[in-house]
Design an enzyme around this catalytic site. Structure first.
Site, PDB file in Angstrom:
ATOM      1  N   ARG A  79      -1.976   5.205  -8.956  1.00 37.29           N
ATOM      2  CA  ARG A  79      -1.921   4.742 -10.325  1.00 37.29           C
ATOM      3  C   ARG A  79      -3.298   4.903 -10.966  1.00 37.29           C
ATOM      4  NH1 ARG A  79      -2.185  -0.501 -10.419  1.00 37.29           N
ATOM      5  NH2 ARG A  79      -0.959  -0.697  -8.535  1.00 37.29           N
ATOM      6  N   TYR A 207       2.942  11.044  -9.797  1.00 34.86           N
ATOM      7  CA  TYR A 207       2.843  10.091  -8.692  1.00 34.86           C
ATOM      8  C   TYR A 207       3.253   8.664  -9.036  1.00 34.86           C
ATOM      9  CZ  TYR A 207       1.470   8.665  -4.087  1.00 34.86           C
ATOM     10  OH  TYR A 207       1.526   8.230  -2.797  1.00 34.86           O
ATOM     11  N   GLY A 208       3.987   8.052  -8.143  1.00 35.31           N
ATOM     12  CA  GLY A 208       4.227   6.602  -8.130  1.00 35.31           C
ATOM     13  C   GLY A 208       4.563   6.026  -9.487  1.00 35.31           C
ATOM     14  N   LYS A 216       7.063   0.363 -12.613  1.00 37.75           N
ATOM     15  CA  LYS A 216       6.043  -0.466 -13.254  1.00 37.75           C
ATOM     16  C   LYS A 216       6.158  -0.399 -14.778  1.00 37.75           C
ATOM     17  CE  LYS A 216       4.496  -1.217  -9.159  1.00 37.75           C
ATOM     18  NZ  LYS A 216       4.503  -2.508  -8.494  1.00 37.75           N
ATOM     19  N   HIS A 236       5.803  -9.278 -10.760  1.00 40.52           N
ATOM     20  CA  HIS A 236       5.440  -8.394  -9.648  1.00 40.52           C
ATOM     21  C   HIS A 236       5.581  -9.191  -8.345  1.00 40.52           C
ATOM     22  CE1 HIS A 236       2.115  -5.546  -7.899  1.00 40.52           C
ATOM     23  NE2 HIS A 236       3.325  -5.103  -7.630  1.00 40.52           N
ATOM     24  N   SER A 258      -0.723  -4.953  -5.436  1.00 46.33           N
ATOM     25  CA  SER A 258      -0.263  -3.769  -4.707  1.00 46.33           C
ATOM     26  C   SER A 258      -1.010  -3.624  -3.388  1.00 46.33           C
ATOM     27  CB  SER A 258      -0.506  -2.521  -5.548  1.00 46.33           C
ATOM     28  OG  SER A 258       0.144  -2.638  -6.787  1.00 46.33           O
ATOM     29  N   CYS A 260      -0.910  -5.423  -0.656  1.00 42.41           N
ATOM     30  CA  CYS A 260      -1.379  -6.659  -0.023  1.00 42.41           C
ATOM     31  C   CYS A 260      -0.287  -7.288   0.838  1.00 42.41           C
ATOM     32  CB  CYS A 260      -1.866  -7.659  -1.068  1.00 42.41           C
ATOM     33  SG  CYS A 260      -3.398  -7.172  -1.878  1.00 42.41           S
ATOM     34  N   LYS A 262       3.416  -7.320   0.322  1.00 41.70           N
ATOM     35  CA  LYS A 262       4.707  -7.833  -0.171  1.00 41.70           C
ATOM     36  C   LYS A 262       5.860  -7.280   0.662  1.00 41.70           C
ATOM     37  CE  LYS A 262       4.598  -6.852  -4.619  1.00 41.70           C
ATOM     38  NZ  LYS A 262       3.211  -6.305  -4.657  1.00 41.70           N
ATOM     39  N   THR A 263       5.809  -5.966   0.928  1.00 49.08           N
ATOM     40  CA  THR A 263       6.897  -5.353   1.689  1.00 49.08           C
ATOM     41  C   THR A 263       6.985  -5.979   3.086  1.00 49.08           C
ATOM     42  OG1 THR A 263       6.628  -3.330   0.417  1.00 49.08           O
ATOM     43  CG2 THR A 263       7.847  -3.141   2.480  1.00 49.08           C
ATOM     44  N   ASN A 264       5.835  -6.200   3.710  1.00 51.14           N
ATOM     45  CA  ASN A 264       5.847  -6.802   5.052  1.00 51.14           C
ATOM     46  C   ASN A 264       6.397  -8.221   5.036  1.00 51.14           C
ATOM     47  OD1 ASN A 264       4.741  -4.494   6.164  1.00 51.14           O
ATOM     48  ND2 ASN A 264       2.633  -5.231   5.982  1.00 51.14           N
ATOM     49  N   ASP A 283       9.224  -5.879  -4.412  1.00 52.36           N
ATOM     50  CA  ASP A 283       8.154  -5.551  -5.361  1.00 52.36           C
ATOM     51  C   ASP A 283       8.319  -6.177  -6.743  1.00 52.36           C
ATOM     52  OD1 ASP A 283       5.711  -4.108  -5.895  1.00 52.36           O
ATOM     53  OD2 ASP A 283       6.861  -2.699  -7.092  1.00 52.36           O
ATOM     54  N   ASN A 375      -2.847   5.670   0.211  1.00 48.05           N
ATOM     55  CA  ASN A 375      -1.767   5.228  -0.690  1.00 48.05           C
ATOM     56  C   ASN A 375      -0.508   6.090  -0.487  1.00 48.05           C
ATOM     57  OD1 ASN A 375      -0.667   3.591  -2.790  1.00 48.05           O
ATOM     58  ND2 ASN A 375      -1.120   5.165  -4.315  1.00 48.05           N
ATOM     59  N   ARG A 377       3.245   7.002   0.815  1.00 45.39           N
ATOM     60  CA  ARG A 377       4.411   6.122   0.599  1.00 45.39           C
ATOM     61  C   ARG A 377       5.663   6.622   1.290  1.00 45.39           C
ATOM     62  NH1 ARG A 377       3.428   1.669  -3.262  1.00 45.39           N
ATOM     63  NH2 ARG A 377       1.289   2.050  -3.933  1.00 45.39           N
ATOM     64  N   ARG A 408      -5.792 -10.676  -1.309  1.00 50.19           N
ATOM     65  CA  ARG A 408      -6.753 -10.448  -0.230  1.00 50.19           C
ATOM     66  C   ARG A 408      -8.019 -11.189  -0.581  1.00 50.19           C
ATOM     67  NH1 ARG A 408      -5.908  -5.829   3.089  1.00 50.19           N
ATOM     68  NH2 ARG A 408      -4.043  -4.805   2.322  1.00 50.19           N
ATOM     69  N   ASN A 504       3.489 -15.322   9.876  1.00 55.51           N
ATOM     70  CA  ASN A 504       3.518 -15.959   8.548  1.00 55.51           C
ATOM     71  C   ASN A 504       4.732 -16.877   8.384  1.00 55.51           C
ATOM     72  OD1 ASN A 504       1.110 -14.789   7.809  1.00 55.51           O
ATOM     73  ND2 ASN A 504       2.071 -12.997   6.888  1.00 55.51           N
TER      74      ASN A 504
HETATM   75  C1  PEP Z   1       2.269   2.316  -8.660  1.00 55.10           C
HETATM   76  O1  PEP Z   1       1.912   1.668  -9.635  1.00 55.10           O
HETATM   77  O2  PEP Z   1       2.009   3.516  -8.480  1.00 55.10           O
HETATM   78  C2  PEP Z   1       3.061   1.625  -7.687  1.00 55.10           C
HETATM   79  C3  PEP Z   1       3.941   2.275  -6.995  1.00 55.10           C
HETATM   80  O3  PEP Z   1       2.871   0.313  -7.578  1.00 55.10           O
HETATM   81  P1  PEP Z   1       2.535  -0.458  -6.240  1.00 55.10           P
HETATM   82  O4  PEP Z   1       1.216   0.083  -5.807  1.00 55.10           O
HETATM   83  O5  PEP Z   1       2.477  -1.877  -6.666  1.00 55.10           O
HETATM   84  O6  PEP Z   1       3.638  -0.145  -5.269  1.00 55.10           O
HETATM   85 MN    MN Z   2       3.895  -3.219  -6.643  1.00 59.60          MN
END
Ligand code: PEP
Ligand code: MN
Ligand code: NA
Length: 595
Positions: A79, A207-208, A216, A236, A258, A260, A262-264, A283, A375, A377, A408, A504
């Site tokens: 991003r 990207y992303g 987002k 978020h 991002s 930190c 969340k997915t885990n 997310d 980064n 994915r 963090r 956790n």
């Molecule tokens: C992004 O903004 O590119 C994105 C995918 O967000 P995040 O890093 O929160 O997953």
């Molecule tokens: Mn995110």
């Protein structure tokens, strides 16, 4: 000028949509238009086209069925916050934390970049539904893109195609996203949002969050502004279901910046027996006040765009299982035999030679930079995750018992504390800070204020955003309890104090007991903390000293923090709600009293 050819019949009679597609095609001049319907046939066609053009590397079908690796342009890997704009009629409505661009300037600087931008390319019309089919909370967007990679990602990340068109019907209101790769130059890269007209213009990145506009751009920046106008919250946050050994379930949301965890956290495998975690979202979360006085949450997304490095059978077995088939990997490394790899996934053979994320030879043991981009994915349907909740598709959403804020923070913030009230919780969220990660371009590890983990994603003035949070809280007769957590605390020796991941659950257990009123807490200046024996450490090897450090409150250090917080809050000037300043003053007073 060659004429645009429409490859298939539009699967909709929606006149507003068809007219808009026509108008954008006249400006961007694609060679072809393909209406995406979400069918299996379409997936196979797009994947084959991607493989033929070299944009997709097909992985070994024995180890990675129906899965592909995509390598993005090396200058386009995260991003780009400095190229992301909010366009509101008045600059002050975008607020001090967003870059603002007037409609006139966007028209003069950005719109011309789209002229002829899709020449020789296909324009994919990608209708998508955010939220479960049939939910009153769900919303439709359409992204027009010249990237088949984007179309295939949206197919996983959203309910794409006919489901979205069915929800839209003949309605004229939907989020209109225009995306072109342009020439991928960072000098001609812009992501501009128009919250009032529900438009997104994105050019120059594939990207992303820059390119998958549902995520987002729509579900956070545009939706947060809609949510403010309509009385709900677009956040978020992950959403998880937590079930105790006695079989009681509570739903929890958590906002972390991002990369930190969340997915885990959303799919953790508990290290305490008898506990169960179900994943509703990893997310983004849309929360609406219900007639019962509680907040009800849906996950507007359908898939995960997760950070790969660090994901392993040890840290996140559910994610690893989800990645067994039907995955798009982006910018990870490639082993011989077309198998993916990233740092933290597994041990490589000594001196093993692989390809790094750019496709260059990379030798284990001799490398000076990581093989997978930090980064990098994976894109995968949420339903492939073994912990995916059945409630994920519920039109009503799930009722929220607790909201967690965190980031963090190697110093200061304890493992967990509870806000004294909803209002104090809004203050805790508004004043959170976190060390930056590779999810955005720029330095890593720099502490910055990131209110509610929404700093890069709030589509309007964050002072108004804080006021909106206060107003929503006031309207709830059964508001969720609010907590702050920190898995990243280090000790005096610089080593991380808390193992995190599956452990956790021990913190979540205390949180659930606080929600149910069965756990006690100790008052401190910053909020309520667990007693020393409040965190269940059964079967865990944690020194008494580590626990003491994890739950300590250093009033002197918090007072120094408070100076920085005040400076940050002052940015919002007259938009800062008085209640937030009042919370700040009482915190400072409590800290002084506790010295
Ligand atoms: C992004 O903004 O590119 C994105 C995918 O967000 P995040 O890093 O929160 O997953
Ligand atoms: Mn995110
Ligand atoms: Na960064």
């Amino acid at each position: 000028m060659t004429k645009t050819k429409t490859m298939n019949e539009a699967p909709t009679t929606n006149r507003a949509l068809r007219a808009w597609v026509q108008a954008i095609a006249e400006h961007t001049r694609p060679a072809r238009i393909r209406w995406c319907d979400g069918s299996e046939e379409e997936r196979i066609t797009l994947e084959r086209d991607m493989a033929l053009s070299g944009s997709f590397i097909e992985l070994d079908p024995r180890t990675h069925p129906r899965s592909f690796l995509h390598r993005s342009d090396p200058t386009d890997v995260a991003r780009t916050e400095h190229l992301t704009f909010i366009s509101t009629p008045r600059r002050e409505d975008a607020g001090p934390t967003n870059h603002w661009m007037s409609r006139e300037e966007a028209q003069a600087r950005v719109w011309p970049l789209f002229a002829g931008a899709m020449k020789d390319r296909t324009m994919y019309v990608v209708p998508y539904l955010m939220g479960p089919a049939g939910s009153p909370f769900s919303r439709v967007g359409v992204e027009l893109t010249d990237s088949p990679y984007v179309a295939l990602n949206l197919r996983i990340m959203t309910r794409m195609g006919r489901a979205a068109l069915g929800h839209l019907g003949a309605a004229e209101s939907f989020v209109r996203g225009i995306h072109s790769l342009g020439d991928l130059s960072p000098d001609r890269r812009f992501v501009v949002h128009f919250p009032e007209t529900l438009e997104i213009w994105s050019i120059g990145s594939g990207y992303g969050g820059n390119a998958l506009l549902s995520k987002k751009c729509h579900a956070l920046r545009i939706a947060s502004a809609q949510a403010r106008a309509e009385g709900w919250l677009a956040e978020h946050m992950l959403i998880l279901g937590l079930t105790s050994p006695e079989g009681r379930t509570h739903y929890v949301t958590a906002a972390f910046p991002s990369a930190c965890g969340k997915t885990n956290l959303a799919m953790l495998v508990p290290s305490l027996p008898g506990w169960k975690i179900e994943t509703v979202g990893d997310d983004i979360c849309w929360m609406h006040p219900g007639s019962d006085g509680r907040l009800w949450a849906i996950n507007p997304e359908n898939g995960m765009f997760g950070v790969a490095p660090g994901t392993s059978l040890k840290t996140n077995p559910n994610a690893m299982k989800a990645l067994a088939h039907d995955v798009i990997f982006t910018n990870v490394a490639l082993r011989a035999g077309r198998r993916v790899w990233w740092e933290g996934m597994s041990q490589l053979d000594e001196h093993e030679i692989i390809e790094d994320w750019r496709g260059a030879k990379w030798t284990n043991g001799a490398a000076t930079s990581p093989a997978a981009h930090p980064n990098s994915r994976f894109t995968v349907p949420l339903r492939q995750c073994p912990s995916a909740a059945g409630s994920f598709d519920l039109a009503t959403g799930v009722p929220i018992s607790a909201i967690l804020f965190g980031g963090r923070r190697s110093k200061l913030a304890p493992l967990v504390y509870e806000a004294r009230s909803f209002r104090h919780g809004v203050y805790v969220g508004a004043t959170m800070a976190s060390e930056t990660t590779a999810a955005a371009t720029g330095a890593v590890g720099v502490l910055r204020n990131d209110p509610m983990a929404m700093l890069p994603f709030c589509g309007y003035n964050m002072g108004d955003y804080f006021a909106h949070w206060m107003a929503v809280g006031k309207g709830l007769s059964r508001p969720p309890k609010i907590f702050h957590v920190n898995w990243f605390r280090t000790g005096d020796d610089g080593r991380i104090l808390w193992p995190g991941f599956g452990d956790n659950i021990r913190v979540l257990k205390w949180i659930l007991e606080r929600v149910e009123g069965t756990a006690t807490a100790r008052e401190s200046a910053i909020g309520l903390l667990p007693h020393e024996r409040g965190i269940d450490l059964t079967g865990m090897d944690l020194s008494k000293d580590a626990l003491f450090q994890l739950l300590a409150v250093d009033s002197g250090a918090w007072l120094r923090e408070a100076d920085g917080v005040l400076e940050f809050l002052r940015k919002f000037a007259d938009r800062l709600p008085a209640a937030l300043l009042a919370e700040h003053r009482s915190l400072v007073k409590r800290l002084h009293d506790s010295l």
